[in-house]
Design a protein around this motif. Structure first.
Motif, PDB file in Angstrom:
ATOM      1  N   HIS A 129       0.604  -0.928  -0.027  1.00 34.29           N
ATOM      2  CA  HIS A 129       0.221  -0.098  -0.027  1.00 34.29           C
ATOM      3  C   HIS A 129       0.701   1.397  -0.226  1.00 34.29           C
ATOM      4  O   HIS A 129       2.088   1.554   0.299  1.00 34.29           O
ATOM      5  CB  HIS A 129      -1.148   0.213   0.912  1.00 34.29           C
ATOM      6  N   LEU A 130       0.258   2.574  -0.920  1.00 34.08           N
ATOM      7  CA  LEU A 130       1.182   3.800  -1.195  1.00 34.08           C
ATOM      8  C   LEU A 130       0.620   5.099   0.076  1.00 34.08           C
ATOM      9  O   LEU A 130      -0.999   4.447  -0.289  1.00 34.08           O
ATOM     10  CB  LEU A 130       1.718   3.473  -1.858  1.00 34.08           C
ATOM     11  N   VAL A 131       1.119   5.164   0.648  1.00 37.31           N
ATOM     12  CA  VAL A 131      -0.064   6.345   1.657  1.00 37.31           C
ATOM     13  C   VAL A 131       1.355   7.211   1.059  1.00 37.31           C
ATOM     14  O   VAL A 131       2.338   7.501   1.419  1.00 37.31           O
ATOM     15  CB  VAL A 131      -0.132   5.479   3.073  1.00 37.31           C
ATOM     16  N   GLY A 132       0.488   8.651  -0.045  1.00 33.18           N
ATOM     17  CA  GLY A 132       1.149   9.998  -0.072  1.00 33.18           C
ATOM     18  C   GLY A 132       0.822  10.904   0.472  1.00 33.18           C
ATOM     19  O   GLY A 132      -0.558  11.409   0.033  1.00 33.18           O
ATOM     20  N   GLN A 133       0.959  12.158   1.175  1.00 33.53           N
ATOM     21  CA  GLN A 133       0.591  14.075   1.705  1.00 33.53           C
ATOM     22  C   GLN A 133       1.116  14.946   0.636  1.00 33.53           C
ATOM     23  O   GLN A 133       2.616  14.763   0.358  1.00 33.53           O
ATOM     24  CB  GLN A 133       1.191  13.789   2.792  1.00 33.53           C
ATOM     25  N   CYS A 134       0.740  14.872  -0.548  1.00 38.75           N
ATOM     26  CA  CYS A 134       0.886  16.634  -1.124  1.00 38.75           C
ATOM     27  C   CYS A 134       1.853  16.066  -1.782  1.00 38.75           C
ATOM     28  O   CYS A 134       1.411  14.787  -2.873  1.00 38.75           O
ATOM     29  CB  CYS A 134       1.604  17.449  -0.472  1.00 38.75           C
ATOM     30  N   GLU A 135       2.919  15.962  -2.560  1.00 43.16           N
ATOM     31  CA  GLU A 135       4.603  15.863  -3.233  1.00 43.16           C
ATOM     32  C   GLU A 135       4.032  14.741  -3.233  1.00 43.16           C
ATOM     33  O   GLU A 135       3.909  13.770  -3.893  1.00 43.16           O
ATOM     34  CB  GLU A 135       6.007  16.803  -3.342  1.00 43.16           C
ATOM     35  N   GLY A 136       4.081  13.562  -1.872  1.00 43.65           N
ATOM     36  CA  GLY A 136       4.868  12.501  -1.688  1.00 43.65           C
ATOM     37  C   GLY A 136       3.478  11.218  -2.510  1.00 43.65           C
ATOM     38  O   GLY A 136       3.298  10.490  -3.232  1.00 43.65           O
ATOM     39  N   GLY A 137       1.759  12.296  -2.935  1.00 45.84           N
ATOM     40  CA  GLY A 137       1.108  11.563  -3.661  1.00 45.84           C
ATOM     41  C   GLY A 137       1.645  11.408  -5.150  1.00 45.84           C
ATOM     42  O   GLY A 137       0.988  11.030  -5.163  1.00 45.84           O
ATOM     43  N   VAL A 138       2.371  12.670  -5.516  1.00 44.93           N
ATOM     44  CA  VAL A 138       2.805  12.140  -7.068  1.00 44.93           C
ATOM     45  C   VAL A 138       3.748  11.421  -7.321  1.00 44.93           C
ATOM     46  O   VAL A 138       3.731  10.518  -7.795  1.00 44.93           O
ATOM     47  CB  VAL A 138       2.973  13.864  -6.806  1.00 44.93           C
ATOM     48  N   VAL A 139       4.952  10.779  -6.223  1.00 44.64           N
ATOM     49  CA  VAL A 139       5.220  10.288  -6.128  1.00 44.64           C
ATOM     50  C   VAL A 139       4.757   8.666  -6.055  1.00 44.64           C
ATOM     51  O   VAL A 139       5.423   7.699  -7.164  1.00 44.64           O
ATOM     52  CB  VAL A 139       6.489   9.662  -4.961  1.00 44.64           C
TER      53      VAL A 139
END
Length: 269
Positions: A96-106
């Motif tokens: 599972h991937l959980v990204g906040q702001c720019e982390g969501g782009v990655v």
């Protein structure tokens, strides 16, 4: 402290707990320390949490060419491939991937490129597209230099990035990164995300309008949208309990025998 060597640079990472793996991806000003109020709840729920500082952030090395790299077209590609290499070194399969702001782009870039290696995707406060070049948007939104920040923000940023804090903040606030320096558009990438995806969006972000979250959701194959009312941009900071609960509920729904379906829009009170 554990480090993985990727492209001749040491990237700092942490692993907590056991079970299915969740990888937490920090935002464009952050590092692993931003997740301190959230990751223990995922561990308690029976998941293994992996966090890491991307190149140039936190305790990871940045290399000699970092200022040029940060504004280059290589930044997004390299960020996604660094995640792929870290997963390979740590022998992490589908997760599972959980990204906040720019982390969501990655996370979105990785999910689109490696669909068989992503169980689900969660993004929060991640921009979908821009109507103006990002340097113009950033100049409007991030008006203060590091020297002009209040003492609390300065202390937090110095704790996150050490002696590089001022130089990094002044670079992060205006130029490049995962959102780039020109017009930004994630919509074509989102169309290639084949896994279930949850979009968490605040309705009081000082950077992006909530309509960005709706547009993000509408370009996902199997998406859901959750709007956090009366919440600012840093959802992980303002509403950590609701953030965690939403993510765990979402994971639980993926284990249901019911077929995947088009997303529903919901609002968390």
């Amino acid at each position: 402290m554990p480090y993985a060597t990727i492209n001749n640079l040491k990237l700092y990472y942490e692993i907590h707990g056991e079970g299915e793996t969740i990888i937490l991806l920090h935002h464009g000003f952050g590092c692993t320390k931003m997740w301190k109020d959230m990751y223990p709840a995922f561990v308690k729920a029976g998941y293994r949490v992996v966090m890491y500082d991307r190149k140039g952030y936190g305790r990871s090395e940045k290399g000699k060419d970092y200022p040029e790299f940060y504004v280059s077209d290589r930044f997004r590609d390299n960020s996604a491939e660094d995640l792929a290499e870290l997963k390979a070194q740590l022998e992490i399969g589908p997760c599972h991937l959980v990204g906040q702001c720019e982390g969501g782009v990655v996370a979105s870039d990785y999910a689109a490129r490696h669909p068989h290696l992503v169980r689900s995707l969660v993004t929060s406060s991640t921009q979908c597209f821009s109507n103006v070049p990002m340097t113009e948007l950033n100049a409007m939104k991030f008006t203060k230099t590091f020297a002009e920040l209040n003492s609390q923000l300065k202390e937090k940023f110095m704790d996150w990035h050490g002696g590089e804090a001022e130089a990094l903040f002044n670079q992060f606030r205006l130029f490049g990164g995962a959102y780039g320096k020109d017009y930004f558009d994630l919509r074509n990438t989102l169309r290639a995300v084949a896994c279930p995806a949850l979009v968490i969006y605040p309705d009081r972000s000082f950077i992006f309008d909530v309509e960005q979250g709706v547009e993000f959701y509408r370009h996902l194959m199997f998406g859901e949208l959750m709007v956090l009312p009366d919440c600012g941009h840093n959802t992980y900071e303002e509403r950590p309990d609701e953030y965690v609960r939403a993510v765990l509920d979402f994971f639980g729904r993926q284990k249901s025998p019911s077929p995947r379906r088009r997303a529903q829009i919901s609002c968390a009170a």
